[in-house]
Design a protein around this motif. Structure first.
Motif, PDB file in Angstrom:
ATOM      1  N   PHE A  84      17.139  -4.836   7.500  1.00  0.00           N
ATOM      2  CA  PHE A  84      17.110  -3.784   6.476  1.00  0.00           C
ATOM      3  C   PHE A  84      17.049  -2.402   7.131  1.00  0.00           C
ATOM      4  O   PHE A  84      17.864  -1.524   6.836  1.00  0.00           O
ATOM      5  N   TYR A  85      16.100  -2.211   8.037  1.00  0.00           N
ATOM      6  CA  TYR A  85      15.948  -0.913   8.692  1.00  0.00           C
ATOM      7  C   TYR A  85      17.188  -0.544   9.491  1.00  0.00           C
ATOM      8  O   TYR A  85      17.677   0.592   9.411  1.00  0.00           O
ATOM      9  N   ASP A  86      17.709  -1.484  10.274  1.00  0.00           N
ATOM     10  CA  ASP A  86      18.896  -1.196  11.084  1.00  0.00           C
ATOM     11  C   ASP A  86      20.089  -0.827  10.208  1.00  0.00           C
ATOM     12  O   ASP A  86      20.849   0.087  10.533  1.00  0.00           O
TER      13      ASP A  86
ATOM     14  N   TRP B 145      13.888   6.632   2.743  1.00  0.00           N
ATOM     15  CA  TRP B 145      14.214   5.330   2.152  1.00  0.00           C
ATOM     16  C   TRP B 145      13.626   4.194   2.990  1.00  0.00           C
ATOM     17  O   TRP B 145      13.090   3.223   2.465  1.00  0.00           O
ATOM     18  N   ALA B 146      13.734   4.323   4.282  1.00  0.00           N
ATOM     19  CA  ALA B 146      13.250   3.280   5.192  1.00  0.00           C
ATOM     20  C   ALA B 146      12.432   3.934   6.304  1.00  0.00           C
ATOM     21  O   ALA B 146      12.882   4.057   7.437  1.00  0.00           O
ATOM     22  N   PRO B 147      11.202   4.360   5.961  1.00  0.00           N
ATOM     23  CA  PRO B 147      10.365   5.049   6.952  1.00  0.00           C
ATOM     24  C   PRO B 147       9.938   4.088   8.068  1.00  0.00           C
ATOM     25  O   PRO B 147       9.369   3.033   7.795  1.00  0.00           O
ATOM     26  N   ILE B 148      10.209   4.485   9.284  1.00  0.00           N
ATOM     27  CA  ILE B 148       9.908   3.638  10.438  1.00  0.00           C
ATOM     28  C   ILE B 148       8.417   3.302  10.502  1.00  0.00           C
ATOM     29  O   ILE B 148       8.050   2.185  10.854  1.00  0.00           O
ATOM     30  N   ASP B 149       7.551   4.240  10.122  1.00  0.00           N
ATOM     31  CA  ASP B 149       6.114   3.983  10.208  1.00  0.00           C
ATOM     32  C   ASP B 149       5.625   2.941   9.201  1.00  0.00           C
ATOM     33  O   ASP B 149       4.484   2.491   9.284  1.00  0.00           O
TER      34      ASP B 149
ATOM     35  N   LYS C 105       5.768  -3.385   5.664  1.00  0.00           N
ATOM     36  CA  LYS C 105       6.812  -3.922   4.800  1.00  0.00           C
ATOM     37  C   LYS C 105       7.021  -5.415   5.050  1.00  0.00           C
ATOM     38  O   LYS C 105       7.328  -6.161   4.128  1.00  0.00           O
ATOM     39  N   VAL C 106       6.821  -5.874   6.273  1.00  0.00           N
ATOM     40  CA  VAL C 106       6.962  -7.310   6.569  1.00  0.00           C
ATOM     41  C   VAL C 106       6.021  -8.103   5.675  1.00  0.00           C
ATOM     42  O   VAL C 106       6.419  -9.092   5.060  1.00  0.00           O
ATOM     43  N   LYS C 107       4.798  -7.656   5.555  1.00  0.00           N
ATOM     44  CA  LYS C 107       3.801  -8.376   4.744  1.00  0.00           C
ATOM     45  C   LYS C 107       4.164  -8.341   3.260  1.00  0.00           C
ATOM     46  O   LYS C 107       4.162  -9.367   2.584  1.00  0.00           O
TER      47      LYS C 107
END
Length: 157
Positions: free
Chosen positions: A18-20, A38-42, A47-49
């Motif tokens: 998703f992030y990539d 939209w996809a904050p790296i921090d 998000k995995v959980k």
């Protein structure tokens, strides 16, 4: 390619995909600032959980080539197509189509009348080609940044 049901141990790889994808493919339609909101790296680890739980509750398919995940999609039992993403190096190879066809078949088996989704600018043409109609253009706010997407629907019965 093979498409299988999601398993919990897929969550970390799905979130990475998703992030990539967001941080590469979506840059053609959104600014860097929008993509970062939209996809904050921090938030990647948290998000995995949260995704592990929601992907478990939905009808979720994962596309794999060899043992690597190259796409995924999920549908709620009420007919909301929540997520559909294909790895940046596997775009336009029929992966999203294959996943959506399975999700649409599931929707029909559940006797749902329609499937709804909120498609990005990037995904809108794909959904239109599959018979989804735009209900309205929307602006959603993420971390103080406005992003455009499209509420779309397709009748399946």
């Amino acid at each position: 390619m093979r498409i299988i049901r999601y398993e919990e141990n897929d969550a970390k790889e799905i979130v990475s995909l998703f992030y990539d994808t967001i941080h590469s493919v979506s840059l053609k339609d959104y600014t860097q600032k929008a993509v970062d909101a939209w996809a904050p790296i921090d938030e990647k680890e948290s998000k995995v959980k949260t995704w592990k739980e929601s992907l478990n509750q939905n009808i979720t398919y994962v596309a794999k080539i060899d043992d690597g995940i190259v796409g995924f999609g999920d549908l709620t039992y009420s007919g909301y197509l929540d997520r559909l993403f294909v790895h940046k190096e596997h775009q336009r190879q029929g992966i999203a189509t294959a996943i959506v066809e399975l999700l649409e078949t599931e929707a029909m088996q559940l006797n749902l009348i329609e499937i709804q989704t909120e498609a990005s600018i990037t995904a809108k043409p794909f959904f239109e080609q599959r018979g989804y109609n735009v209900i309205c253009k929307q602006t959603v706010e993420r971390k103080g940044v406005n992003l455009v997407n499209y509420k779309m629907v397709k009748r399946v019965k």
